[in-house]
Every structure is written in C-alpha cells, then in structure tokens.
Design an enzyme around this catalytic site. Structure first.
Site, PDB file in Angstrom:
ATOM      1  N   SER A 181       2.129   5.822   1.211  1.00  0.00           N
ATOM      2  CA  SER A 181       1.437   5.737  -0.234  1.00  0.00           C
ATOM      3  C   SER A 181       0.729   4.638  -0.357  1.00  0.00           C
ATOM      4  CB  SER A 181       2.846   5.271  -1.384  1.00  0.00           C
ATOM      5  OG  SER A 181       2.287   5.390  -2.584  1.00  0.00           O
ATOM      6  N   TYR A 215      10.440   0.766  -3.064  1.00  0.00           N
ATOM      7  CA  TYR A 215       9.369   1.678  -2.978  1.00  0.00           C
ATOM      8  C   TYR A 215       8.018   1.148  -2.088  1.00  0.00           C
ATOM      9  CZ  TYR A 215       6.831   5.955  -3.287  1.00  0.00           C
ATOM     10  OH  TYR A 215       6.162   7.253  -3.154  1.00  0.00           O
TER      11      TYR A 215
END
Length: 267
Positions: free
Chosen positions: A141, A155
């Site tokens: 990401s 995350y």
C-alpha cells in the site's frame, strides 16, 4: 498432458483478489482461490471455468489461523499441482486505536497480512527456484511509505514490511528466475472500506483519487512480468509516494496525521 500454470490468490472472494483471479484466468492460467467465504469462491470458480475454460480450485481458509499456509499448500499438492504465481492479497484494516479492540483482533491482523503471507511465500519459493521460474505479487500500500498515525495502528508497519520483504526476496531469488513485486496502490474501489466501517467517509472523498481493482491488477501483472520490484499504480499515487519518501519526516508526519484523522473511528 501437462497442467497449465497455476496462480494461487488469497483474499480471492472480492475486490482485488477476484480481479487477480479473472486477470490470470483470462491469460490461460488455472487458479487456486483462497478466502473464508466458500460460497463466493465457488461462484467465482464457476465463472472462471465457464468464461475461460481453466481449472479453478476452491480452498476455503482463514489466514488468521496459525499454520494455515501449510493447509493451503497441502490442498494444492493433493491435487498434484504446484504454484507458479502467488498473489498475497488477503487483508483488512482496523480503523480504531490499538487498545480499543481486543488483542485477538490485532493478532489476527498480523497473522493474515504478515505471518501467513510470509509462510505462503516460504512454501512456494523453493519449488519455484528448482524450476527456475515463478512470480510472487504481494499487495502492499502507499501506507507502507507513510509514518504511523492514529487508528490503523499496525497497518503502515505491515505494509512497510511487505515492501521490504519483497525487496529482500528479489535480492535473494532474482537469479533463480523468480519475479517478486510489491504492489502499492492508493484508494481502490473495493469492499475494503465497507468491511472496516469507513465506507461513508470514502464516499465523501474525491472520486478522481480512486482506481478500479481491474486497472490496479493489470498494472501489477505487467510490472511483475517486467521484473519491477515496487510498483505504485497511477500518476497521483506516484507523486504521493515521492512526497512520502523524500519530504522531511516532520512535514510528512503532520500531513499524514491530519489527513488520516477522519478515518480514525474513535478518539
């Protein structure tokens, strides 16, 4: 008669996982579909068989469970198959503060995005190297380039690990014929936000910053074929990645914290 090549795709029941399955099936590869929702996997498998005439293996599995990567790989071996392409796509996010959810939920996050992904890679790399070819795509990401902020506590770290792990595998196995890619998208139109409870917030975001799962997947597969290790799809995301990596860290931290605050679901 020899089998077609096989692509193993995790998180295949929706979103980018399903898009990866369709893309590889359209290229004539058989697919092994892994996710928790067996009904969705069966429907996707039927579509692959009908639309592309490929074999589709359905492997319902919860990747948050310890040792599940061995179960998945054994299910493939039991069919007399080996993995030619691994797509580590399964994942979710937790938009709340670290201690606001039970540890078990945070642990499941790490098991799914880190431990099982690394375990699957470990299981397929040896046979790939012995054959002299193979591909591994891990969905990272843009957050992997960003500093941490409130909410989504693990995350950025998990996605940063995905990028650096991919770079390490490339350094170790490129000469063995294995192409390894970390895919680093920004906002993608999937069920991801609905699953973590931030869909309404995403709906208020400018549409021009979103990409389709299909476009992101096509970029990833093409980049992997070229041997590109880290790929950021979309010009706006490339600019964001450059800024995240090269602007002074205090500036980036302030900007990320301000921008991410609305996706933090409790104070």
């Amino acid at each position: 008669m020899p089998h077609r090549k096989l692509a193993l795709i995790t998180g295949a029941s929706a979103g980018m996982g399903a898009a990866f399955a369709r893309a590889y099936a359209a290229r004539g590869l058989d697919v092994a579909l892994v996710a928790r929702r067996a009904d969705r996997l069966e429907a996707l498998a039927a579509e692959m068989r009908t639309s592309h005439g490929v074999e589709a293996l359905v492997i319902p599995a919860d990747l948050s469970l310890y040792g599940v990567e061995s179960v998945v790989l054994q299910a493939i071996a039991d069919q007399g198959r080996s993995v030619d392409v691994l797509v580590n796509n399964a994942g979710f996010s937790i938009p709340r503060s670290f201690a606001a959810v039970p540890w078990e939920e945070q642990r499941d996050f790490l098991m799914t995005l880190v431990v099982s992904a690394c375990g699957l890679a470990h299981g397929v790399i040896g046979p790939m190297a012995a054959r002299g070819e193979g591909s591994i795509i891990t969905v990272a990401s843009l957050a992997g380039f960003a500093p941490g902020a409130a909410g989504h506590s693990l995350y950025p770290g998990a996605k940063s690990l995905a990028i650096k792990f991919t770079q390490a595998l490339d350094a170790e196995y490129r000469r063995a014929g294995i192409r390894v890619t970390a895919l680093c998208p920004g906002f993608v139109k999937t069920e991801f936000a609905a699953a973590n409870g931030t869909q309404a917030l995403m709906d208020d975001s400018p549409r021009l910053f979103f990409q389709t799962a299909e476009a992101v997947v096509e970029t990833a597969i093409a980049a992997n074929a070229r041997g590109k290790v880290v790929v950021v799809p979309g010009l706006h995301n490339k600019i964001a990645a450059i800024l995240l990596r090269y602007l002074p860290e205090p500036w980036v931290s302030a900007a990320v914290r301000a921008g991410s605050a609305k996706y933090h679901l409790e104070p």
